[in-house]
Enzyme design. Structure first.
Site, short mmCIF file in Angstrom:
data_model
loop_
_atom_site.label_atom_id
_atom_site.label_comp_id
_atom_site.label_asym_id
_atom_site.label_seq_id
_atom_site.Cartn_x
_atom_site.Cartn_y
_atom_site.Cartn_z
N SER A 96 2.10 -4.03 7.89
CA SER A 96 0.90 -3.34 7.37
C SER A 96 0.20 -2.39 7.42
CB SER A 96 -0.05 -4.90 6.73
OG SER A 96 -0.91 -4.85 6.29
N ASP B 76 -0.18 -7.17 1.10
CA ASP B 76 0.26 -5.67 1.28
C ASP B 76 2.48 -6.25 1.44
OD1 ASP B 76 0.55 -3.36 1.12
OD2 ASP B 76 0.04 -3.29 3.61
N HIS C 242 0.88 -1.29 -0.11
CA HIS C 242 0.06 0.19 -0.08
C HIS C 242 0.97 1.11 0.31
CE1 HIS C 242 0.77 -0.45 4.60
NE2 HIS C 242 0.50 1.04 4.71
N SER D 132 4.62 1.84 7.95
CA SER D 132 4.36 0.84 6.97
C SER D 132 5.55 -0.11 6.09
CB SER D 132 2.89 1.37 6.45
OG SER D 132 1.95 1.70 6.83
N GLY E 93 3.40 5.48 8.97
CA GLY E 93 4.40 5.88 8.52
C GLY E 93 5.65 4.51 9.17
#
Length: 481
Positions: A333, A233, A205, A316, A314
């Protein structure tokens, strides 16, 4: 439950400027030619580099401004340059070969210092300059001699002390790829999970295929070579030559966790997360579940790891690594918690298992970068929801899982068969229709390894492994909707 797919409130540095300057050497007073002590042997340390260093130090002091530099010539002969021919015998007495030159070392250093002061006026095609004692000149390397001549003239140095050489080299800074560190897309700030050959892996993402990235230092880094979200993801970023993949995950205290492999840790084992927002330490906790489906607002993602670890926007894409053993586990994720007030038992974060994307990259010969350079990728059938190991004899079939499985959902059935070298095993996905098993997908290559994928509805299914030729053990991994 929220996922970390948003622009971060983090200031972006305007740029990184590096100023390089070489200090000028002080002019030294002239001194008479040195006389070696009576009966003294020439300096001759065992190593030619050591010998040159001793001779250079001794004669630099003795010759003062007449010293023109020293170097080791082929055959390990130490050469010392001087602007004074009368110093030749003293140089020979010190165990070196003299060379008479026009410019002293201090004079050439002064030329380089002036060029350094005017570095801002040098065109980008002028890539470097340095004192070359052997040619007794300051060498200016450039892809455009005309641009170099303008630079030399603007600096006001003696053009006779400069030698311009054509060069196609394009020097650039280099940076490390480290798990947990920040990188930037055109929209978001995300975190590196783990370095792989040619780049790194992160969350899907965070960006789409072809989107450019920059490092935390705002230096151009690479582009997304692959990305999958929702459903999965994960993504991988192909980096440019300025970035070097490393087998490290930052602990944010000046030290690192070494990445040693990608063996899955079981539920209950502890793992640690590193990310660019919560960059005060590693955040560790137990793995609570695997094969979790999370229904984000942007779409559902299946097959995730759930852990009692906090995270913030952030983080992620960041790394999840086993607390001990250095085993890569997952890619951050989403989360339903926050580290703002520390971590507690209610914090839950979800991670994409690394093995799925590593298997995809392995098809192109790319792998997880590990300490010592050993194999970092999982086995060909690791990373699936269910894994079975069994054996089958030539001409016979084996059915997995033991019995069959039933699903009430529609979606993708995927499977991987890993057989021994030298055999021909085939793989079939069968569905029960009434009282009859019907093949709905098959992979029947002449190889020991097979893969199938089938998009089907609710029902009862099983896998048939058939030994068309040869016998042996096999591993079957499969996912169901």
């Amino acid at each position: 439950m929220s996922r970390k797919h948003r622009v971060l409130g983090i200031a972006v540095a305007a740029g990184l400027v590096a100023a390089l300057a070489t200090p000028a050497h002080a002019q030294e007073p002239a001194s008479p030619a040195p006389r070696p002590p009576a009966g003294a042997a020439p300096l001759a340390p065992a190593h030619s580099g050591d010998r040159a260093a001793h001779v250079q130090k001794r004669l630099r002091l003795a010759l003062g401004k007449r010293f023109g530099g020293a170097w080791v010539a082929p055959g390990s002969k130490v050469v010392v340059a001087t602007t004074d021919a009368s110093a030749a015998k003293a140089i020979e007495a010190a165990g070196a070969q003299p060379k008479i030159v026009k410019f002293g070392a201090a004079a050439l250093d002064s030329v380089q210092t002036k060029l350094n002061r005017h570095a801002a006026s040098a065109a980008k095609s002028v890539t470097s300059w340095y004192v070359d004692n052997q040619s007794n000149r300051v060498v200016v390397a450039t892809s455009s001699p005309a641009a170099a001549q303008r630079f030399v003239a603007a600096s006001g140095v003696d053009a006779g002390a400069v030698r311009i050489v054509r060069s196609t080299a394009r020097p650039h800074l280099v940076y490390d790829i480290v798990g947990g560190e920040r990188y930037w897309t055109t929209q978001y700030g995300c975190s590196v999970a783990f370095a792989v050959t040619g780049g790194f892996i992160s969350a899907g993402h965070c960006g789409g295929v072809g989107e450019a990235t920059k490092g935390s230092n705002q230096v151009a880094q690479g582009t997304f070579g692959g990305s999958s979200f929702p459903g999965d993801d994960y993504s991988w970023i192909d980096t440019n030559s300025q970035w070097t993949p490393t087998p490290k995950v930052t602990k944010w205290n000046g030290s690192y966790e070494s990445v040693l492999g990608a063996t899955e840790s079981p539920v209950g084992a502890r793992a640690c997360r590193s990310g660019g927002t919560t960059n005060s330490r590693l955040w560790c906790g137990p793995i609570q579940a695997r094969n979790v489906t999370v229904n984000y607002q942007e779409g559902s993602v299946s097959g995730l790891i759930q852990a009692n670890i906090c995270a913030d926007p952030g983080d992620s894409g960041g790394a999840l690594i086993s607390e001990t053993g250095g085993q890569a586990q997952g890619i951050t994720s989403g989360t339903s918690g926050s580290c703002n007030n520390g971590q507690d038992s209610q914090d839950t974060t979800y991670f994409q298992p690394v093995n799925e994307v590593l298997q995809i990259l392995a098809r192109d010969g790319r792998q997880l970068v590990t300490e010592g350079g050993g194999p970092g990728n999982p086995g060909p059938c690791d990373g699936y929801q269910t894994k079975a190991e069994a054996s089958v004899t030539a001409g016979a079939s084996n059915y997995q899982p033991s019995g069959d499985y039933t699903t009430t959902a529609s979606g993708a059935h995927t499977a991987c068969l890993d057989g021994p070298d030298g055999v021909d095993f085939d793989l079939y996905l069968q569905k029960l229709n009434g009282g009859t098993w019907t093949n709905v997908a098959a992979s029947t290559s002449p190889d020991p390894d097979e893969r199938v994928s089938y998009d089907g509805g609710p029902g009862t299914y099983r896998y048939r492994v058939h030994a068309y030729n040869g016998s042996g053990d096999f591993t079957l991994g499969f996912n169901k909707p």
